[in-house]
Design a protein around this motif. Structure first.
Motif, short mmCIF file in Angstrom:
data_model
loop_
_atom_site.label_atom_id
_atom_site.label_comp_id
_atom_site.label_asym_id
_atom_site.label_seq_id
_atom_site.Cartn_x
_atom_site.Cartn_y
_atom_site.Cartn_z
N ARG A 87 -3.29 1.97 -3.84
CA ARG A 87 -3.00 0.57 -4.50
C ARG A 87 -3.44 -0.53 -3.27
N LEU A 88 -4.81 -0.26 -2.91
CA LEU A 88 -5.43 -1.19 -2.17
C LEU A 88 -6.27 -2.65 -3.00
N ASN A 89 -6.19 -3.56 -2.37
CA ASN A 89 -6.70 -4.70 -3.35
C ASN A 89 -8.17 -5.02 -3.00
N ALA B 174 -3.31 -2.07 5.86
CA ALA B 174 -2.18 -2.19 5.25
C ALA B 174 -1.96 -3.63 4.84
N MET C 48 0.68 -1.17 -0.10
CA MET C 48 -0.03 0.01 -0.16
C MET C 48 0.96 1.30 -0.14
N LYS D 19 -5.10 -5.68 -9.82
CA LYS D 19 -4.30 -6.70 -9.27
C LYS D 19 -4.71 -8.16 -9.42
N SER E 20 -4.59 -5.23 2.55
CA SER E 20 -4.85 -4.47 1.37
C SER E 20 -6.11 -4.06 1.28
N ARG E 21 -6.89 -3.53 2.33
CA ARG E 21 -8.23 -3.15 2.28
C ARG E 21 -8.60 -2.01 2.93
#
Length: 189
Positions: free
Chosen positions: A130-132, A93, A1, A183, A96-97
């Motif tokens: 750049r989160l998923n 982080a 992240m 991603k 990643s959400r």
């Protein structure tokens, strides 16, 4: 992240999404203080007392510097009028959400402003942070919020029965999410 060092500003066709300022407190209190707003949100109290907006706004810098939330004021680009708020909260982080939450003043409902802001913030979550995954919840009795999430590309993932207690009543909550299309998904060897 990749968490930014400078508080972000996001512009859409009709909106400016920016950090809250202390001068926004009276408008935020007036808008969020409407019982209709508090009725369909998990965190907004009613009555929304003097000082609450200032306290909430003053927490944003620390949330941002700790990388756990980004709170945006939703402002009309043409008039610079505050109409609501949208946030990425509970940023995680490791996984990643982030959770998306929002409200728009009642007099601004049914204009597509919430959908426009939601799309922009989800894009920011994916492109900048750049989160998923971005997820959101809404009270089942507020289907308009679910419609916003669907229009923003989210998919319904399920129902959490009696998940929240709002004003003494246990409420069912719908859960929605969207995955970053840039991603790779799934387990890789």
């Amino acid at each position: 992240m990749d968490f930014p060092k400078v508080y972000p500003r996001v512009e859409t066709e009709r909106l400016i999404l920016r950090g809250f300022e202390k001068s926004d407190a009276s408008d935020a209190q007036r808008l969020a203080g409407d019982r209709a707003i508090a009725d369909t949100t998990a965190q907004i109290p009613h009555p929304y007392e003097d000082g609450m907006a200032e306290q909430w706004i003053s927490s944003h810098a620390e949330d941002f510097s700790n990388g756990v939330a980004v709170h945006f004021a939703i402002e009309l680009a043409v008039t610079n009028e505050l109409i609501g708020a949208i946030s990425l909260m509970n940023i995680d982080a490791l996984h990643s959400r982030a959770e998306l939450g929002y409200w728009v003043g009642k007099s601004y409902w049914n204009n597509g402003f919430c959908t426009e802001a939601t799309r922009a913030v989800v894009q920011h979550a994916f492109d900048v942070l750049r989160l998923n995954r971005v997820y959101a919840q809404h009270l089942t009795r507020n289907p308009a919020s679910g419609a916003v999430l669907v229009k923003a590309g989210m998919r319904r993932e399920g129902l959490l029965r009696q998940h929240l207690c709002k004003w003494g009543v246990f409420e069912d909550v719908e859960v929605y999410a969207i995955l970053n299309p840039n991603k790779p998904q799934g387990i890789t060897a």
